[in-house]
Design a protein around this motif. Sequence first.
Motif, PDB file in Angstrom:
ATOM      1  N   ASN A 105       0.857  -1.186   0.000  1.00  0.00           N
ATOM      2  CA  ASN A 105       0.000   0.000   0.000  1.00  0.00           C
ATOM      3  C   ASN A 105       0.891   1.234   0.000  1.00  0.00           C
ATOM      4  O   ASN A 105       1.748   1.391   0.871  1.00  0.00           O
ATOM      5  CB  ASN A 105      -0.899  -0.011   1.236  1.00  0.00           C
ATOM      6  N   THR A 106       0.712   2.129  -0.986  1.00  0.00           N
ATOM      7  CA  THR A 106       1.585   3.299  -1.092  1.00  0.00           C
ATOM      8  C   THR A 106       1.036   4.524  -0.367  1.00  0.00           C
ATOM      9  O   THR A 106       1.753   5.505  -0.181  1.00  0.00           O
ATOM     10  CB  THR A 106       1.818   3.677  -2.556  1.00  0.00           C
ATOM     11  N   SER A 107      -0.238   4.506   0.000  1.00  0.00           N
ATOM     12  CA  SER A 107      -0.862   5.667   0.641  1.00  0.00           C
ATOM     13  C   SER A 107      -0.639   6.941  -0.173  1.00  0.00           C
ATOM     14  O   SER A 107      -0.340   8.003   0.366  1.00  0.00           O
ATOM     15  CB  SER A 107      -0.340   5.850   2.075  1.00  0.00           C
ATOM     16  N   GLU A 108      -0.772   6.810  -1.485  1.00  0.00           N
ATOM     17  CA  GLU A 108      -0.669   7.925  -2.430  1.00  0.00           C
ATOM     18  C   GLU A 108       0.730   8.545  -2.483  1.00  0.00           C
ATOM     19  O   GLU A 108       0.885   9.689  -2.912  1.00  0.00           O
ATOM     20  CB  GLU A 108      -1.704   9.014  -2.123  1.00  0.00           C
ATOM     21  N   SER A 109       1.760   7.806  -2.082  1.00  0.00           N
ATOM     22  CA  SER A 109       3.128   8.321  -2.123  1.00  0.00           C
ATOM     23  C   SER A 109       3.872   7.761  -3.334  1.00  0.00           C
ATOM     24  O   SER A 109       4.057   6.541  -3.446  1.00  0.00           O
ATOM     25  CB  SER A 109       3.884   7.943  -0.841  1.00  0.00           C
ATOM     26  N   VAL A 110       4.306   8.645  -4.230  1.00  0.00           N
ATOM     27  CA  VAL A 110       5.072   8.213  -5.399  1.00  0.00           C
ATOM     28  C   VAL A 110       6.420   7.647  -4.979  1.00  0.00           C
ATOM     29  O   VAL A 110       6.923   6.692  -5.572  1.00  0.00           O
ATOM     30  CB  VAL A 110       5.259   9.391  -6.382  1.00  0.00           C
ATOM     31  N   VAL A 111       7.012   8.214  -3.932  1.00  0.00           N
ATOM     32  CA  VAL A 111       8.303   7.723  -3.434  1.00  0.00           C
ATOM     33  C   VAL A 111       8.152   6.306  -2.907  1.00  0.00           C
ATOM     34  O   VAL A 111       8.949   5.411  -3.245  1.00  0.00           O
ATOM     35  CB  VAL A 111       8.846   8.652  -2.324  1.00  0.00           C
ATOM     36  N   ARG A 112       7.142   6.073  -2.105  1.00  0.00           N
ATOM     37  CA  ARG A 112       6.890   4.734  -1.582  1.00  0.00           C
ATOM     38  C   ARG A 112       6.594   3.770  -2.725  1.00  0.00           C
ATOM     39  O   ARG A 112       7.042   2.612  -2.705  1.00  0.00           O
ATOM     40  CB  ARG A 112       5.696   4.790  -0.601  1.00  0.00           C
ATOM     41  N   GLN A 113       5.881   4.231  -3.711  1.00  0.00           N
ATOM     42  CA  GLN A 113       5.551   3.393  -4.860  1.00  0.00           C
ATOM     43  C   GLN A 113       6.811   2.905  -5.577  1.00  0.00           C
ATOM     44  O   GLN A 113       6.948   1.725  -5.898  1.00  0.00           O
ATOM     45  CB  GLN A 113       4.687   4.208  -5.829  1.00  0.00           C
ATOM     46  N   SER A 114       7.751   3.804  -5.809  1.00  0.00           N
ATOM     47  CA  SER A 114       9.012   3.418  -6.464  1.00  0.00           C
ATOM     48  C   SER A 114       9.781   2.414  -5.612  1.00  0.00           C
ATOM     49  O   SER A 114      10.366   1.457  -6.128  1.00  0.00           O
ATOM     50  CB  SER A 114       9.868   4.660  -6.721  1.00  0.00           C
ATOM     51  N   GLN A 115       9.768   2.621  -4.292  1.00  0.00           N
ATOM     52  CA  GLN A 115      10.483   1.718  -3.391  1.00  0.00           C
ATOM     53  C   GLN A 115       9.906   0.308  -3.439  1.00  0.00           C
ATOM     54  O   GLN A 115      10.655  -0.667  -3.567  1.00  0.00           O
ATOM     55  CB  GLN A 115      10.423   2.257  -1.967  1.00  0.00           C
ATOM     56  N   VAL A 116       8.585   0.195  -3.337  1.00  0.00           N
ATOM     57  CA  VAL A 116       7.997  -1.145  -3.275  1.00  0.00           C
ATOM     58  C   VAL A 116       8.084  -1.845  -4.629  1.00  0.00           C
ATOM     59  O   VAL A 116       8.262  -3.081  -4.682  1.00  0.00           O
ATOM     60  CB  VAL A 116       6.539  -1.101  -2.775  1.00  0.00           C
ATOM     61  N   LEU A 134      -1.092   9.166  -6.536  1.00  0.00           N
ATOM     62  CA  LEU A 134      -1.367  10.502  -7.034  1.00  0.00           C
ATOM     63  C   LEU A 134      -0.095  11.147  -7.574  1.00  0.00           C
ATOM     64  O   LEU A 134       0.963  11.054  -6.969  1.00  0.00           O
ATOM     65  CB  LEU A 134      -1.943  11.357  -5.899  1.00  0.00           C
ATOM     66  N   ASP A 135      -0.195  11.757  -8.757  1.00  0.00           N
ATOM     67  CA  ASP A 135       0.900  12.488  -9.407  1.00  0.00           C
ATOM     68  C   ASP A 135       1.982  11.573  -9.980  1.00  0.00           C
ATOM     69  O   ASP A 135       3.102  12.031 -10.266  1.00  0.00           O
ATOM     70  CB  ASP A 135       1.541  13.506  -8.447  1.00  0.00           C
ATOM     71  N   THR A 136       1.686  10.297 -10.181  1.00  0.00           N
ATOM     72  CA  THR A 136       2.624   9.409 -10.870  1.00  0.00           C
ATOM     73  C   THR A 136       2.776   9.863 -12.314  1.00  0.00           C
ATOM     74  O   THR A 136       1.794  10.149 -12.998  1.00  0.00           O
ATOM     75  CB  THR A 136       2.120   7.965 -10.852  1.00  0.00           C
ATOM     76  N   THR A 137       4.022   9.934 -12.803  1.00  0.00           N
ATOM     77  CA  THR A 137       4.271  10.312 -14.196  1.00  0.00           C
ATOM     78  C   THR A 137       4.739   9.097 -14.984  1.00  0.00           C
ATOM     79  O   THR A 137       5.235   8.116 -14.420  1.00  0.00           O
ATOM     80  CB  THR A 137       5.340  11.403 -14.296  1.00  0.00           C
ATOM     81  N   ALA A 138       4.579   9.175 -16.300  1.00  0.00           N
ATOM     82  CA  ALA A 138       5.009   8.081 -17.168  1.00  0.00           C
ATOM     83  C   ALA A 138       6.512   7.843 -17.042  1.00  0.00           C
ATOM     84  O   ALA A 138       6.976   6.695 -17.067  1.00  0.00           O
ATOM     85  CB  ALA A 138       4.631   8.389 -18.618  1.00  0.00           C
ATOM     86  N   GLU A 139       7.286   8.925 -16.894  1.00  0.00           N
ATOM     87  CA  GLU A 139       8.738   8.804 -16.796  1.00  0.00           C
ATOM     88  C   GLU A 139       9.145   8.083 -15.517  1.00  0.00           C
ATOM     89  O   GLU A 139       9.996   7.185 -15.533  1.00  0.00           O
ATOM     90  CB  GLU A 139       9.385  10.193 -16.847  1.00  0.00           C
ATOM     91  N   GLU A 140       8.525   8.456 -14.405  1.00  0.00           N
ATOM     92  CA  GLU A 140       8.837   7.805 -13.127  1.00  0.00           C
ATOM     93  C   GLU A 140       8.452   6.337 -13.159  1.00  0.00           C
ATOM     94  O   GLU A 140       9.177   5.477 -12.642  1.00  0.00           O
ATOM     95  CB  GLU A 140       8.084   8.507 -11.991  1.00  0.00           C
ATOM     96  N   LEU A 141       7.341   6.041 -13.785  1.00  0.00           N
ATOM     97  CA  LEU A 141       6.878   4.662 -13.824  1.00  0.00           C
ATOM     98  C   LEU A 141       7.782   3.797 -14.689  1.00  0.00           C
ATOM     99  O   LEU A 141       8.034   2.635 -14.372  1.00  0.00           O
ATOM    100  CB  LEU A 141       5.441   4.612 -14.348  1.00  0.00           C
ATOM    101  N   ALA A 142       8.289   4.351 -15.774  1.00  0.00           N
ATOM    102  CA  ALA A 142       9.200   3.597 -16.639  1.00  0.00           C
ATOM    103  C   ALA A 142      10.452   3.189 -15.878  1.00  0.00           C
ATOM    104  O   ALA A 142      10.967   2.072 -16.045  1.00  0.00           O
ATOM    105  CB  ALA A 142       9.568   4.426 -17.866  1.00  0.00           C
TER     106      ALA A 142
END
Length: 350
Positions: A105-116, A134-142
């Motif tokens: 669960n990222t709790s809407e954190s892009v930083v946590r999302q990248s970590q997990v 929230l605020d995830t970008t295509a570049e960060e997700l790639a």
Amino acid sequence: MPQGAQPRDKVTIIEIADAAGVSKSTVSLVLTGRGSVKPETRERILQVMDELGYVYNRGAANLRNTQSKIVGLVLNDLSNPFFAEFAIGVETVLQMAGYVAFMANTSESVVRQSQVMRMMREHGAGGIILCPALDTTAEELALASGPETALLVAIRRLPGVAASSVVPDNVAGSARITRHLLNLGHRRIAYLGGMSSMVVRQDRHQGFSEAMTKAGVAIDPGLNLECMPTRDGGFSAMSSALALPNRPTAVVCYNDVVAIGAMLAAARRGLVVGRDIAIVGFDDTSEARHVSPALTTIAVDAVGLGERAAAMLLERITNRAAPETSHVGPAELMIRESCGAYQHALTAAG
């Protein structure tokens, strides 16, 4: 990593050590979590790993191979019952196929999302189902997903992302529930919840606006209230709406959680939902059916969306040559007491 750079598949520990100015054994200590490394040295090594696009293959000995039975499930808000129901659908299909879900669960954190997502790749996940923060970008997700991991984006579409997707029909669903309120005679209708940067909010507000415009009803900008998609957010935004000199007679909410918060705010002011004001939601979670009055909402079948997402991801895992596909789930109107339809029918009959 410089903008536009892509993760590399075969960065070596020696390259990381040279770039960080440390020994190969120090890099190994950071990767394995063994031994003692100064915090500043650890941070420098991790930064170099990010810049080079390195992902440590923690499960190389027994997990990371084409037969991996691990799938990552990354949720943006597990406190929302919708995502719990979505996860049930995902796990049902994975279990039947002999796969195990690693859930975070990222709790809407892009930083946590990248970590997990990095951790899931390290542990051999053959694919990831992502409900983006929230605020995830295509570049960060790639960068977070990597080229070797099958990816499916769920619930929130992300423009510019090369991945399969599973989403509900947000535009049609929101238009459908707005037309329902218009048919009940409402003209001063508010839209409440979600943040303007959220793609789902944009889609659902689009459906609302289209229905209002087609009916020839002016949209009051003062009745477009943003808030985080939580119960507390709904309570606060609804309190603001009810404090207006000319308050709305009906409210279309971003989701069921926001709608329930709005219902609590209305009750706090002594209003009877379904009689004094109409409130409707979106998602049709189990909570929507059990609150009092029961919530009129749009049913999108969260469990079914989870099942479809899992099936589509497994197809990509087992056949990496399979094309990326998209699924848009139906959005059906569920009429209950909170919109006042039954009260309206009784009044008309009398």
